[in-house]
Enzyme design. Structure first.
Site, PDB file in Angstrom:
ATOM      1  N   HIS A  64       0.840  -1.203   0.000  1.00 50.62           N
ATOM      2  CA  HIS A  64       0.000   0.000   0.000  1.00 50.62           C
ATOM      3  C   HIS A  64       0.877   1.255   0.000  1.00 50.62           C
ATOM      4  O   HIS A  64       1.196   1.804   1.055  1.00 50.62           O
ATOM      5  CB  HIS A  64      -0.932  -0.019   1.211  1.00 50.62           C
ATOM      6  CG  HIS A  64      -2.051   0.972   1.093  1.00 50.62           C
ATOM      7  ND1 HIS A  64      -3.306   0.757   1.597  1.00 50.62           N
ATOM      8  CD2 HIS A  64      -2.108   2.185   0.500  1.00 50.62           C
ATOM      9  CE1 HIS A  64      -4.080   1.793   1.330  1.00 50.62           C
ATOM     10  NE2 HIS A  64      -3.365   2.689   0.670  1.00 50.62           N
ATOM     11  N   LEU A  67       3.004   6.310  -4.968  1.00 50.76           N
ATOM     12  CA  LEU A  67       4.255   6.800  -5.574  1.00 50.76           C
ATOM     13  C   LEU A  67       4.045   8.133  -6.296  1.00 50.76           C
ATOM     14  O   LEU A  67       5.014   8.782  -6.679  1.00 50.76           O
ATOM     15  CB  LEU A  67       4.838   5.759  -6.529  1.00 50.76           C
ATOM     16  CG  LEU A  67       5.394   4.486  -5.869  1.00 50.76           C
ATOM     17  CD1 LEU A  67       5.841   3.489  -6.939  1.00 50.76           C
ATOM     18  CD2 LEU A  67       6.557   4.806  -4.933  1.00 50.76           C
ATOM     19  N   ARG A  68       2.791   8.516  -6.509  1.00 57.28           N
ATOM     20  CA  ARG A  68       2.407   9.843  -7.025  1.00 57.28           C
ATOM     21  C   ARG A  68       2.810  10.111  -8.478  1.00 57.28           C
ATOM     22  O   ARG A  68       2.597  11.220  -8.961  1.00 57.28           O
ATOM     23  CB  ARG A  68       2.990  10.973  -6.154  1.00 57.28           C
ATOM     24  CG  ARG A  68       2.638  10.901  -4.673  1.00 57.28           C
ATOM     25  CD  ARG A  68       1.162  10.991  -4.421  1.00 57.28           C
ATOM     26  NE  ARG A  68       0.844  11.249  -3.019  1.00 57.28           N
ATOM     27  CZ  ARG A  68      -0.321  10.922  -2.458  1.00 57.28           C
ATOM     28  NH1 ARG A  68      -1.258  10.336  -3.177  1.00 57.28           N
ATOM     29  NH2 ARG A  68      -0.557  11.184  -1.199  1.00 57.28           N
ATOM     30  N   ASP A 156      -8.459   3.170  -4.043  1.00 53.35           N
ATOM     31  CA  ASP A 156      -7.924   3.744  -2.797  1.00 53.35           C
ATOM     32  C   ASP A 156      -7.806   5.269  -2.833  1.00 53.35           C
ATOM     33  O   ASP A 156      -7.402   5.860  -3.827  1.00 53.35           O
ATOM     34  CB  ASP A 156      -6.560   3.158  -2.448  1.00 53.35           C
ATOM     35  CG  ASP A 156      -6.096   3.692  -1.093  1.00 53.35           C
ATOM     36  OD1 ASP A 156      -6.858   3.586  -0.133  1.00 53.35           O
ATOM     37  OD2 ASP A 156      -4.992   4.262  -1.030  1.00 53.35           O
ATOM     38  N   HIS A 183     -10.604   0.758   0.182  1.00 52.36           N
ATOM     39  CA  HIS A 183     -10.496   1.812   1.195  1.00 52.36           C
ATOM     40  C   HIS A 183     -11.910   1.973   1.751  1.00 52.36           C
ATOM     41  O   HIS A 183     -12.781   2.503   1.057  1.00 52.36           O
ATOM     42  CB  HIS A 183      -9.980   3.085   0.504  1.00 52.36           C
ATOM     43  CG  HIS A 183     -10.118   4.342   1.288  1.00 52.36           C
ATOM     44  ND1 HIS A 183      -9.041   5.101   1.645  1.00 52.36           N
ATOM     45  CD2 HIS A 183     -11.210   4.988   1.761  1.00 52.36           C
ATOM     46  CE1 HIS A 183      -9.466   6.164   2.324  1.00 52.36           C
ATOM     47  NE2 HIS A 183     -10.773   6.120   2.405  1.00 52.36           N
ATOM     48  N   ASP A 338       0.691   2.592   3.887  1.00 55.68           N
ATOM     49  CA  ASP A 338      -0.117   3.655   3.280  1.00 55.68           C
ATOM     50  C   ASP A 338       0.738   4.925   3.133  1.00 55.68           C
ATOM     51  O   ASP A 338       0.292   6.033   3.444  1.00 55.68           O
ATOM     52  CB  ASP A 338      -1.394   3.939   4.082  1.00 55.68           C
ATOM     53  CG  ASP A 338      -2.352   4.870   3.354  1.00 55.68           C
ATOM     54  OD1 ASP A 338      -2.147   5.115   2.150  1.00 55.68           O
ATOM     55  OD2 ASP A 338      -3.303   5.362   3.983  1.00 55.68           O
ATOM     56  N   HIS A 342       2.889  14.235   0.781  1.00 55.70           N
ATOM     57  CA  HIS A 342       2.302  15.529   0.394  1.00 55.70           C
ATOM     58  C   HIS A 342       3.349  16.617   0.578  1.00 55.70           C
ATOM     59  O   HIS A 342       4.205  16.519   1.461  1.00 55.70           O
ATOM     60  CB  HIS A 342       1.081  15.863   1.269  1.00 55.70           C
ATOM     61  CG  HIS A 342      -0.090  14.969   1.042  1.00 55.70           C
ATOM     62  ND1 HIS A 342      -0.796  14.949  -0.136  1.00 55.70           N
ATOM     63  CD2 HIS A 342      -0.681  14.052   1.841  1.00 55.70           C
ATOM     64  CE1 HIS A 342      -1.787  14.063  -0.054  1.00 55.70           C
ATOM     65  NE2 HIS A 342      -1.720  13.496   1.133  1.00 55.70           N
TER      66      HIS A 342
HETATM   67 ZN   LIG Z   1      -6.782   4.691   1.532  1.00 56.37          ZN
END
Ligand SMILES: [Zn+2]
Length: 464
Positions: A64, A67-68, A156, A183, A338, A342
């Site tokens: 989970h 990696l954006r 997710d 999720h 997770d 940011h």
């Molecule tokens: Zn999530």
């Protein structure tokens, strides 16, 4: 090439129920021998790694991770995210599909596979979206995603609210032998909630996200797994009721599973009231279990620190205990982070406006060892199973074992190493992590992918 001899380590391979001192021979990126013959069979001049006093195990898997890339590379890239994974001891990650564009089509899967091959430090497996653009309205082309190489589907970050649509997703997933990961968040119950609904949300004046908002969807997912026979996996469990529901369903053979993240079984909602409040009450068991935390003055942070805002939120002491119990009795088989990077400017706003999520790849293993192994709740082998054989089995990955012939992905770690997680101590592009300044116990020493050392604490190995 990609050959290595690891000598004298305590080799723990939960998949093969192995836990003993042994040498491991890697030839051409594969496990060649584990045991007394490894040394004899090693070619001369092979690179050696002295693992005495350390644990050698199958490479850790985090199923989970955000990696954006593509689309949000100011937060993280495949290069920086996988570098952080390697530092944390992880040899494989599964990336989430809420990128921009979303991973809801074969083209985006191909793009990520290509980038991962070029920039990835560790193995990158891909989860595809359940619905187009993760909008929860129309199914994504699940068969096409499977053919393109995804190992699971999930929306997710979001949760499919329409039960009929979720049923169809489960039916397709079953047809294509994919796990549905979810999720769990009921939007009508959670509305604009930003933290756990309880005593602290009331006293801090923040809108609550009730535990029932998760439990409702966990219950729905159990019914869906029962109805369709699909494997359904509930992501980042945070609530006691979710654990009870999954425990009962698994007892009657429903193909349902769950995962837990260290922040949910270490912290509680009182952390949002600041460190003083946390250490005075809910943090006390941590201090008594981890002398290194109480030897120094415990880490401090202010109230309303947005690095304690995640989705699902930190919950009550009772919920934290229930997650730990679920991990101990095997109801929750999988550990993960997770990891949700940011930018600073996004988190440096009022609590209500900050995005949900924290990074975790570099500190999750230490927190899991502290809360599960050093606290004597689980054996080392049982903790490692939740990071190796269990996620590999759930997603049909040919990973998570040291069997002869397997890919030589290994983690070498010191379970007793004490260290302080510093803000400068990260390969991630982002710094939204509540555990900076924490004295931790347990650390990866070397991360080996396909027989190649991709990260090591001591860069120069002993060559003979
Ligand atoms: Zn999530």
């Amino acid at each position: 090439m990609n050959s290595l001899l690891l000598t004298g380590g305590r080799v723990i391979d939960p998949a093969n129920r192995l836990d003993s001192t042994a040498d491991v021979l890697i030839l051409n990126g594969k496990i060649a021998t584990v045991g007394p013959d490894a040394m004899k069979q090693a070619p001369p001049h092979i690179e050696k790694l002295d693992a005495s006093g350390l644990v050698v195990c199958p490479g850790l898997i985090d199923l989970h991770v955000h990696l954006r890339e593509p689309g949000q590379t100011a937060k993280e890239t495949i290069a920086t995210g996988t570098a952080a994974a390697a530092r944390g001891g992880f040899t494989s990650v599964v990336c989430m599909p809420n990128t921009s564009p979303a991973i809801d089509n074969a083209g985006t899967v191909a793009l990520i596979l290509d980038r991962a091959k070029r920039d990835g430090v560790v193995n990158v497996f891909i989860s595809g979206a359940i619905t187009k653009n993760i909008a929860g309205e129309e199914l994504a082309p699940i068969g096409g995603l499977k053919r393109a190489g995804v190992v699971a589907i999930t929306d997710d970050g979001h949760c499919v609210q329409n039960n009929e649509l979720m049923r169809r997703a489960c039916e397709y997933a079953k047809m294509f032998d994919l796990t549905v990961m979810d999720h769990c968040q009921d939007y009508s119950l959670v509305t604009e909630g930003v933290m756990h609904e309880g005593r602290w949300s009331t006293s801090l004046g923040l809108q609550g996200w009730p535990a029932a908002g998760e439990e409702m969807i966990v219950a729905r997912n159990i019914l869906m797994a029962e109805l369709t026979g699909a494997r359904v996996h509930c992501q980042h469990l945070s609530a006691a009721g979710s654990v009870d529901l999954i425990r009962a369903a698994r007892k009657r053979g429903v193909p349902i599973s769950g995962e837990a993240c260290p922040h949910h079984f270490t912290l509680t909602d009182s952390a949002i009231a600041g460190s003083e409040k946390f250490w005075a009450e809910d943090g006390k068991p941590l201090l008594s279990l981890n002398p290194q935390l109480s030897n120094v003055s415990p880490p401090s942070w202010p109230a309303y620190d947005t690095n304690f805002k995640m989705n699902p939120p930190l919950r009550s002491v009772r919920d934290r205990e229930a997650i730990l119990e679920g991990l101990v009795d095997g109801t929750i088989e999988i550990l993960c982070s997770d990891h949700a990077p940011h930018c600073n400017f996004e988190k440096e706003v009022e609590f209500d406006y900050a995005p949900f999520g924290i990074t975790g790849l570099e500190n999750e293993f230490a927190l899991a060892l502290m809360q599960l192994y050093h606290s004597k709740r689980l054996s080392l082998a049982d903790v490692l199973a939740k990071y190796t054989v269990a996620p590999a089995k759930l997603l049909n990955l040919a990973k998570g074992t040291l069997s002869v012939g397997a890919d030589a992905d290994l983690t070498v770690f010191d379970p007793d190493r004490e260290w302080v997680f510093e803000r400068t101590d990260t390969a991630s592009k982002s710094h939204n992590n509540p555990f900076y300044g924490w004295p931790l116990k347990g650390r990866a020493i070397a991360t080996i992918v396909g027989g190649k050392k991709v990260w090591a604490e001591q860069p120069e190995p002993v060559s003979v």
